[in-house]
Enzyme design. Structure first.
Site, PDB file in Angstrom:
ATOM      1  N   LYS A   1     -28.983  52.801  97.200  1.00  0.00           N
ATOM      2  CA  LYS A   1     -29.101  54.138  97.706  1.00  0.00           C
ATOM      3  C   LYS A   1     -30.551  54.277  98.231  1.00  0.00           C
ATOM      4  O   LYS A   1     -31.364  53.809  97.955  1.00  0.00           O
ATOM      5  CB  LYS A   1     -28.963  55.272  96.465  1.00  0.00           C
ATOM      6  CG  LYS A   1     -28.608  56.527  96.929  1.00  0.00           C
ATOM      7  CD  LYS A   1     -27.013  56.671  97.162  1.00  0.00           C
ATOM      8  CE  LYS A   1     -26.747  57.958  97.463  1.00  0.00           C
ATOM      9  NZ  LYS A   1     -25.113  58.329  97.552  1.00  0.00           N
TER      10      LYS A   1
ATOM     11  N   ASP B   1     -25.364  60.884 103.078  1.00  0.00           N
ATOM     12  CA  ASP B   1     -25.440  61.907 101.915  1.00  0.00           C
ATOM     13  C   ASP B   1     -25.914  63.083 102.325  1.00  0.00           C
ATOM     14  O   ASP B   1     -25.814  63.490 103.630  1.00  0.00           O
ATOM     15  CB  ASP B   1     -26.286  60.785 100.528  1.00  0.00           C
ATOM     16  CG  ASP B   1     -25.929  61.452  99.186  1.00  0.00           C
ATOM     17  OD1 ASP B   1     -24.754  61.004  98.752  1.00  0.00           O
ATOM     18  OD2 ASP B   1     -26.758  62.212  98.684  1.00  0.00           O
TER      19      ASP B   1
END
Ligand code: GLU
Length: 445
Positions: A118, A158
Site C-alpha cells: 500500500k 484508494d
C-alpha cells in the site's frame, strides 16, 4: 503484540489491524507447531520493504509545497506487491502499514497471485486544481517509478486516487521508463483498463452481503440500507443494492451526511456520481436538489455518528477506518441492523465488532467484503499480460465467482476450527494460512 507496539509505539491503526489478526489466528498457531518455530508472526508483521520519500511540487500561486510519499511493500509470498495509493491529509506511515497489512490477507483471499502493499501521501486533493493534482502526481511518480513494475509492485487507487490520478501517474511512469505496461490498475478503458473495475469494490461488497443473507434464506430485496461515504465504493455499493431491490437511505462525506427516507434511486445516484466524480462538490448539495432529504453536518462534539442511528436492516460502511465505534455499534444493533458489510478498510472498531458478533449480526470484515476491487485489479493485470480485454459480463461473472469463493472459504476456515459463522476469524485464518505456507515454502527470506 508487545514487540510490535514497542517497535513503533505511535502506529495505533497498525497495532489495531495486527491485534485483530493475531487474536483470531491463535488456534492456527496452536495446531501448527512449525509456525511458532519459524516465528511467522514476527515475520509477517514486519514489512519486506518501506519506501518513504519527499514529494516537492509547485501550486498554482507558484509556491513550493512539500508532501511525504510512502510505499510499504508488505509481503510477496503469493505474488508481486499489490495495493492502492491513498492521498489524504491523515496519511502517515502507521496508516499505510495497517492498510498494507490488511491487503496481504485480502489479496490472499481473492484466489489470485498477488502479494500485498500500500502507498500514498499526506497530500490533500480537496480543492486542488487539475494542474496541481497533475504536478503532484508527476512528482510522486518521479520517485516511485524506480520501485515498482508489472512483475514487482502494482499500485492502484484508494481514497483520493481515482481515474484522474491514475492517468497522471501512469503517464509519468511511461515517460520515465519508456514502457507501456500494466504497472498500475484502475486505468481508463481506452488504454488498458478493465471493464467493471470502477464498479468492482462496491458490487463485490453487495455480492458478499447477499451470500451472507442467503445463509439465512434471505436476500437484499426490500432491505433498508445505511451506506456511508460518497466515493467510488459507496456509489457502486448503492447501485448494486438498488439492482437487487434494496433501498439506500444515507450517504456521507467529510462534511456530513444526507438522509433520504424515500430512498436514493438511480436518478438521484446519477446526480451524486456527477456531483462527486465530475464537479467534485459536497454531498450537502444533494438536499438543495432533493428537498425532502435532510442534511446533517458533522458535529465534532458528538462521540457517535448520527448516520448510524437510523432504523435499517443493513449497514455498509464505505467511508474510512474506525467510522463505527462502540456507540455507533450499539445504535446499529438497537436500530435493528442484521448485517454489516465493510466496503471500507477497517471501518469498525474492535468494540463494535464484538457487539455485532454477540448479537449474531452477519458481519463481514473489509478484507473479505471489499476484496472485489483488488480482485478485478488482478483480472486487469491478467488482461494486460495477454493484451486482451474481456467483455463486461465475463469480468462481472468472475467477480461474482470470486466473492462466492471468498465467502465459502471464510465459512470453511471457521468450521475447520469450530468457531461458527464468524467471517472475521474465517477470513483471517484462511488468508493467513495461505500466506504463511507460501512464506515457509520459500525459506527464510
Ligand atoms: N485500494 C483498494 C483496496 O483497498 C484496491 C487496491 C487495488 O486494486 O490494488 O483493496
Amino acid at each position: 503484540m508487545s514487540l510490535v507496539k514497542q517497535r513503533d509505539p505511535e502506529q495505533r491503526e497498525f497495532h489495531q489491524a495486527v491485534q485483530e489478526v493475531v487474536e483470531t489466528v491463535k488456534p492456527v498457531l496452536d495446531r501448527n507447531m512449525e509456525y511458532r518455530q519459524q516465528a511467522v508472526l514476527k515475520r509477517i508483521t514486519e514489512p519486506e520493504r518501506v519506501i518513504m520519500f519527499r514529494v516537492p511540487w509547485q501550486d498554482d500561486d507558484g509556491q513550493v509545497q512539500v508532501n511525504r510519499g510512502f510505499r510499504v511493500e508488505m509481503n510477496s509470498a503469493l505474488g508481486p506487491y499489490k495495493g492502492g495509493l491513498r492521498f489524504h491529509p491523515s496519511v502517515n506511515l502507521g496508516i499505510i502499514k495497517f492498510l498494507a497489512f490488511e491487503q496481504v490477507f485480502k489479496n490472499s483471499l481473492t484466489t489470485l497471485a498477488m502479494g500485498g502493499g500500500k502507498g500514498g501521501s499526506d497530500f490533500d486533493p480537496k480543492g486542488k486544481s487539475d494542474g496541481e493534482v497533475m504536478r503532484f502526481c508527476q512528482s510522486f511518480m518521479a520517485e516511485l517509478y524506480r520501485h515498482i513494475g508489472p512483475n514487482t509492485d502494482i499500485p492502484a487507487g484508494d481514497i483520493g486516487v481515482g481515474a484522474r490520478e491514475i492517468g497522471y501517474l501512469f503517464g509519468m511512469y511511461k515517460k520515465l521508463k519508456n514502457e507501456f505496461t500494466g504497472v498500475l490498475t484502475g486505468k481508463s478503458l481506452n488504454w488498458g483498463g478493465s471493464l467493471i473495475r470502477p464498479e468492482a469494490t462496491g458490487y463485490g461488497n453487495v455480492y458478499f452481503a447477499s451470500e451472507m443473507l442467503a445463509t439465512r434464506q434471505d436476500t437484499m430485496e426490500g432491505k433498508i440500507c445505511l451506506v456511508s461515504g460518497a466515493g467510488n465504493v459507496a456509489q457502486f455499493t448503492t447501485e448494486k443494492i438498488l439492482d437487487l431491490g434494496g433501498k439506500v437511505v444515507t450517504l456521507s462525506d467529510s462534511g456530513g451526511y444526507i438522509y433520504d427516507e424515500a430512498g436514493i434511486d438511480q436518478e438521484k445516484l446519477a446526480f451524486v456520481m456527477q456531483l462527486k466524480n465530475i464537479r467534485r462538490g459536497r454531498i450537502s448539495e444533494y438536499v438543495e436538489k432533493y428537498r425532502s432529504a435532510v442534511y446533517t453536518s458533522v458535529d465534532p462534539t458528538l462521540d457517535y455518528n448520527p448516520l448510524w442511528t437510523h432504523k435499517a436492516d443493513c449497514a455498509l460502511p464505505c467511508a474510512t477506518q474506525n467510522e463505527i465505534n462502540q456507540k455507533d455499534g450499539e445504535n446499529l444493533v438497537s436500530g435493528g441492523v442484521r448485517l454489516v458489510s465493510e466496503g471500507a478498510n477497517m471501518p469498525c472498531t474492535p468494540d463494535a465488532i464484538d457487539l455485532f458478533l454477540e448479537a449474531e449480526v452477519l458481519y463481514a470484515p473489509g478484507k473479505a467484503a471489499n476484496a472485489g476491487g483488488v480482485a478485478v485489479s488482478g483480472l486487469e493485470m491478467a488482461q494486460n499480460s495477454m493484451r486482451l480485454s474481456w467483455p463486461r459480463e465475463e469480468v462481472d461473472n468472475r467477480l461474482k465467482q470470486i466473492m462466492k469463493s471468498i465467502h465459502s472459504t471464510c465459512l470453511d476456515a471457521a468450521a475447520d476450527y469450530s468457531i461458527g459463522q464468524n467471517y472475521l476469524a474465517g477470513a483471517n485464518i484462511a488468508g493467513f494460512t495461505k500466506v504463511v505456507n507460501g512464506m515457509l515454502d520459500q525459506g527464510l527470506v
